[in-house]
Design an enzyme around this catalytic site. Sequence first.
Site, PDB file in Angstrom:
ATOM      1  N   HIS A   1       0.820  -1.215   0.000  1.00 13.61           N
ATOM      2  CA  HIS A   1       0.000   0.000   0.000  1.00 13.61           C
ATOM      3  C   HIS A   1       0.854   1.266   0.000  1.00 13.61           C
ATOM      4  CE1 HIS A   1      -3.371   2.524   1.914  1.00 13.61           C
ATOM      5  NE2 HIS A   1      -3.906   2.013   0.830  1.00 13.61           N
TER       6      HIS A   1
ATOM      7  N   LYS B   1       3.282   4.452  -1.114  1.00 16.62           N
ATOM      8  CA  LYS B   1       3.216   5.426  -2.207  1.00 16.62           C
ATOM      9  C   LYS B   1       4.396   6.383  -2.033  1.00 16.62           C
ATOM     10  CE  LYS B   1      -1.732   5.172  -1.355  1.00 16.62           C
ATOM     11  NZ  LYS B   1      -1.567   4.183  -0.290  1.00 16.62           N
TER      12      LYS B   1
ATOM     13  N   ASP C   1      16.562  11.365  -8.145  1.00 20.29           N
ATOM     14  CA  ASP C   1      17.984  11.738  -8.051  1.00 20.29           C
ATOM     15  C   ASP C   1      18.507  11.712  -6.618  1.00 20.29           C
ATOM     16  OD1 ASP C   1      18.048  12.041 -10.776  1.00 20.29           O
ATOM     17  OD2 ASP C   1      17.734  14.211 -10.744  1.00 20.29           O
TER      18      ASP C   1
ATOM     19  N   HIS D   1      -9.402  11.507   1.985  1.00 19.95           N
ATOM     20  CA  HIS D   1      -8.538  10.328   1.997  1.00 19.95           C
ATOM     21  C   HIS D   1      -7.270  10.589   2.812  1.00 19.95           C
ATOM     22  CE1 HIS D   1      -6.067   7.114  -0.187  1.00 19.95           C
ATOM     23  NE2 HIS D   1      -7.155   6.459   0.178  1.00 19.95           N
TER      24      HIS D   1
ATOM     25  N   LYS E   1      -4.529  10.846   5.642  1.00 17.52           N
ATOM     26  CA  LYS E   1      -4.120   9.932   6.713  1.00 17.52           C
ATOM     27  C   LYS E   1      -3.064  10.659   7.543  1.00 17.52           C
ATOM     28  CE  LYS E   1      -4.290   6.897   2.751  1.00 17.52           C
ATOM     29  NZ  LYS E   1      -5.442   6.051   2.932  1.00 17.52           N
TER      30      LYS E   1
ATOM     31  N   ASP F   1      -0.736  17.886  19.854  1.00 15.71           N
ATOM     32  CA  ASP F   1      -0.455  19.143  20.561  1.00 15.71           C
ATOM     33  C   ASP F   1       0.076  20.238  19.645  1.00 15.71           C
ATOM     34  OD1 ASP F   1      -1.284  18.023  22.947  1.00 15.71           O
ATOM     35  OD2 ASP F   1       0.727  17.374  23.523  1.00 15.71           O
TER      36      ASP F   1
END
Length: 487
Positions: A211, A213, A218, A405, A407, A412
């Site tokens: 999952h 991404k 470079d 979507h 996440k 604090d």
Amino acid sequence: MSLYNIIYITVILLNFIISVYIIFVNREKPEKSIGWLLIFMLVPIVGLVLYFLVGRNWRSTNLKNKLSHEMLNLINASLDDYEGPYQDIAKLVTNGNSSPMFMKNEVKLYRDGYEKFNDLLVDLKNARHHIHMEYYIVKSDEIGRKIFDILKEKALEGVEVRFVMDKVGGRKFDKDYLRDLIDSGVEIVTYSAHFANFTRLIDTSINYRNHRKIVIIDGDIGYIGGNNIGDEYLGQSKFGYWRDTHMRIRGDFVLGLQGLFYDDFFSVININENSRVFELHRRKEVHKQIQDFEKYFPRTSVSSYIPMQLAYCGPASPFSTIEQLFIKMITSAREKIFISSPYFIPSSGTLEALRIAILSGVDVRIIMPEQYDHPPVQHASMTFIKEILQLGAKFYLYDKSSFIHTKAIVVDGRMFTMGTANFDVRSFYYNYEVNAVVYDELEASKVEGMFFDDIARSRLITLEEFNDRGLMTNLKESFFRVFSLLF
């Protein structure tokens, strides 16, 4: 005895053997074991099929759960220099993933795919030495072809281009286009769980997906976040505007992404060879010999001080570093903790940490989508929402004409984590995930600002509203909660 009776008795016997294996050999979590026992009892034949599709555990052979010694030597970063207020969290991540502290970094945050892809396309075009990408969902639609056309062009120019694609997430990718890319010099490997293939073309492991991404260009520029490669991340789907957080980094942290990518890249090649997974050009000798690894880990020119770490997990890990990170962040909060996640099915540990934080007077706020792409997950999530609403947490449902979507967790207003991991058991135990942990108050305040912007587009769901939704709704949600920890 009829053929049906023979089949039925065989299925019951197999279910009994599997149940014994789950309880006494695999030692699954009690809630997961109970869920499978219920399925085997209520729908024996369907349960047996489901188990072979989504229930098997692939912890024995998969991607690495810690950075390899070779990669750590090339990264050459240290935890000892960090003297900030979250040394205990930093030590947890180091012990879990062998992740050092990356001190010198620049961070740019994106609110959606429009912002992210605009910069990514420019960075890909400017690549001079190598491009490394690893994505879950990969489509050959409009944005997909824009990206892969650039990769093809750069490969023909002599830039080294490598891509790790998940087999399930890349199932809609055009096969003729894939052959053309590989013939042009783009090195593409496809991840599939070891021994998961029923045939050359059918993968029986719906769970245990890659999952992640990430992008490395470079050895200087890195990307990490929630956006996959597909037009829906540009709002071109039935879900409307797609709100997602992604991050572009320059600095030492990119070396960590590079080390993770190489560990994954070589692991996928070895897994595919050992299990004889069908894919184009799966033989190891097809891939270019990689020499002078130091060139892929250049010394950064960035001087700004933003300490960061790499946290990741997968089904091969003996424990979930990301789950432990979430628990530690929640229990470390003194004033407030803000959580954004498209799915909310907490583990027993994260749920208990939230209970403790709320009862300790911490301001706990959670944003989820009101529009869902996976209804069973939504139904299960709502039962957990009620449990925490009763304690005093605040839940917000994001604009139902859009989809969120993101996440991310902010503690604090001083540190945050953001990446590919949802706040659910699938991310903790079944998928390969990766998050950035950022120990910087300014960047954390930016993520917190995004959270409040999202609240402005959301509606607060109250306990009274929740309780007024009717008996059938509650029964449906309770049913899906029973099975939510299986998958």
